[in-house]
Enzyme design. Structure first.
Site, mmCIF file in Angstrom:
data_model
loop_
_atom_site.group_PDB
_atom_site.id
_atom_site.type_symbol
_atom_site.label_atom_id
_atom_site.label_comp_id
_atom_site.label_asym_id
_atom_site.label_seq_id
_atom_site.Cartn_x
_atom_site.Cartn_y
_atom_site.Cartn_z
ATOM 1 N N ASN A 13 0.867 -1.178 0.000
ATOM 2 C CA ASN A 13 0.000 0.000 0.000
ATOM 3 C C ASN A 13 0.904 1.229 0.000
ATOM 4 O OD1 ASN A 13 -1.825 2.026 0.391
ATOM 5 N ND2 ASN A 13 -2.521 1.341 2.417
ATOM 6 N N LYS A 20 0.074 4.203 -0.364
ATOM 7 C CA LYS A 20 -0.607 5.377 0.221
ATOM 8 C C LYS A 20 -0.384 6.607 -0.671
ATOM 9 C CE LYS A 20 -0.326 3.164 4.697
ATOM 10 N NZ LYS A 20 -0.255 3.278 6.151
ATOM 11 N N HIS A 67 -9.560 0.919 4.839
ATOM 12 C CA HIS A 67 -8.297 1.148 5.532
ATOM 13 C C HIS A 67 -8.549 2.101 6.700
ATOM 14 C CE1 HIS A 67 -4.227 2.370 6.423
ATOM 15 N NE2 HIS A 67 -3.825 1.301 5.766
ATOM 16 N N GLU A 83 -7.004 4.513 7.695
ATOM 17 C CA GLU A 83 -6.819 5.930 7.350
ATOM 18 C C GLU A 83 -8.044 6.501 6.651
ATOM 19 O OE1 GLU A 83 -3.016 5.367 5.451
ATOM 20 O OE2 GLU A 83 -2.210 4.833 7.413
ATOM 21 N N GLU A 92 -5.438 -4.919 10.408
ATOM 22 C CA GLU A 92 -4.467 -3.851 10.629
ATOM 23 C C GLU A 92 -4.812 -3.132 11.927
ATOM 24 O OE1 GLU A 92 -2.402 -2.703 6.690
ATOM 25 O OE2 GLU A 92 -4.057 -1.341 7.018
ATOM 26 N N GLY A 112 2.280 2.432 10.908
ATOM 27 C CA GLY A 112 3.222 3.548 10.784
ATOM 28 C C GLY A 112 3.871 3.954 12.101
ATOM 29 N N SER A 160 3.399 -1.916 10.492
ATOM 30 C CA SER A 160 4.831 -1.929 10.790
ATOM 31 C C SER A 160 5.493 -3.270 10.494
ATOM 32 C CB SER A 160 5.080 -1.491 12.240
ATOM 33 O OG SER A 160 4.637 -0.156 12.437
HETATM 34 P P1 13P Z 1 2.985 0.521 7.765
HETATM 35 O O1 13P Z 1 3.548 -0.743 7.180
HETATM 36 O O2 13P Z 1 3.708 1.750 7.292
HETATM 37 O O3 13P Z 1 2.819 0.444 9.238
HETATM 38 O O4 13P Z 1 1.508 0.668 7.146
HETATM 39 C C1 13P Z 1 0.649 -0.413 7.203
HETATM 40 C C2 13P Z 1 -0.548 -0.101 6.395
HETATM 41 O O5 13P Z 1 -1.309 0.788 6.737
HETATM 42 C C3 13P Z 1 -0.772 -0.861 5.174
HETATM 43 O O6 13P Z 1 -2.023 -0.631 4.647
#
Ligand code: 13P
Length: 253
Positions: free
Chosen positions: A9, A11, A96, A98, A171, A177, A216
């Site tokens: 991803n 982003k 997601h 986010e 997740e 993150g 992460s």
């Molecule tokens: P990170 O791997 O940066 O923690 O992000 C995970 C994520 O949100 C994947 O969709």
């Protein structure tokens, strides 16, 4: 036997040139290695077509990071399932954290359910449906309740013909993150709970649906996470932005 899947991803990162360079570097290596897992990259929508052109004919699938739940109409700024399919997408991330939690989005379970149903009734894309608890919910020992709710509400009226029709991503919001990866035991416990819910909804099909872990994941921790019996791969954010670290995670399957 569930084949593992590692999805990137990206982003809201990379440029057009950076996206094309990254997928070209992945392709070069994966064409030579023939990985034992499925690999998907989810670039920003505006670069999806360019990335799909580079990935075409390789083992790399391409996915979008979001979709709207209506087929067409007066929905300014939104993108439909058909549009994503037209430009080379075969997967799409839905729900997601986010998009569930970030200011300005607040997508709720009813909206996410509409998206999953829109994707599956069209039939061309595979939804990667994300679930996960916040830190507060975990501290209050509500993780399982939250996951049950998000799975059941997200999949209302969702019929599956096959286990390949959908992917679930666990997740935990607190792990995304932050560098605070779930322990393999925490991930397995959550995945096992999700598996139980999927079994209750879909019987034997539920046993074969892939459940990815995201939050992460790094080249260092990927192998122990992927070794858990119900962890069928990963959804990778930060570590997917560099070819070397993403390839190391793919190899960890
Ligand atoms: P990170 O791997 O940066 O923690 O992000 C995970 C994520 O949100 C994947 O969709």
């Amino acid at each position: 036997m569930r084949r593992k899947l590692v999805a990137a991803n990206w982003k809201m990162n990379l440029t057009r040139a950076g996206s094309v360079d990254l997928v070209a570097a992945l392709r070069k290596q994966l064409d030579a290695e023939a990985p034992r897992c499925d690999v998907v990259v989810c670039p920003p929508t505006v670069y999806l077509e360019a990335v799909a052109a580079v990935a075409s004919g390789s083992c790399i699938g391409v996915g979008a990071q979001n979709v709207f739940g209506e087929p067409k109409g007066a929905f300014t700024g939104e993108v439909s399932v058909e549009m994503l399919s037209d430009i080379g997408s075969s997967y799409v991330i839905i729900g997601h954290s986010e998009r569930r939690h970030t200011i300005g989005h607040h997508e709720d379970d009813a909206m996410l359910n509409a998206k999953v149903r829109a994707v599956l009734s069209d039939g061309r894309l595979v939804p990667i449906h994300c679930v996960g608890e916040t830190l507060g919910e975990r501290k209050e020992s509500r993780t399982e309740r939250v996951l049950t709710y998000q799975i059941r509400a997200g999949l209302i009226d969702v019929q599956l013909q096959s286990s390949q029709g959908i992917v679930i991503a666990y997740e935990p919001v607190w792990a995304i993150g932050t560098g605070q990866t779930a322990t393999p035991e925490q991930a397995q416990a959550a995945h096992m709970h999700i598996r139980k819910e999927l079994r209750a909804l879909y019987g034997r099909i539920g046993d074969e649906i892939r459940i990815l872990y995201g939050g992460s994941v790094t080249p260092e921790n990927a192998a122990t996470l992927f070794a858990q019996p119900d962890v069928d791969g990963g959804l990778i954010g930060g570590a997917s932005l560099k070819a070397d670290s993403f390839l190391a995670i793919v190899r960890a399957t």
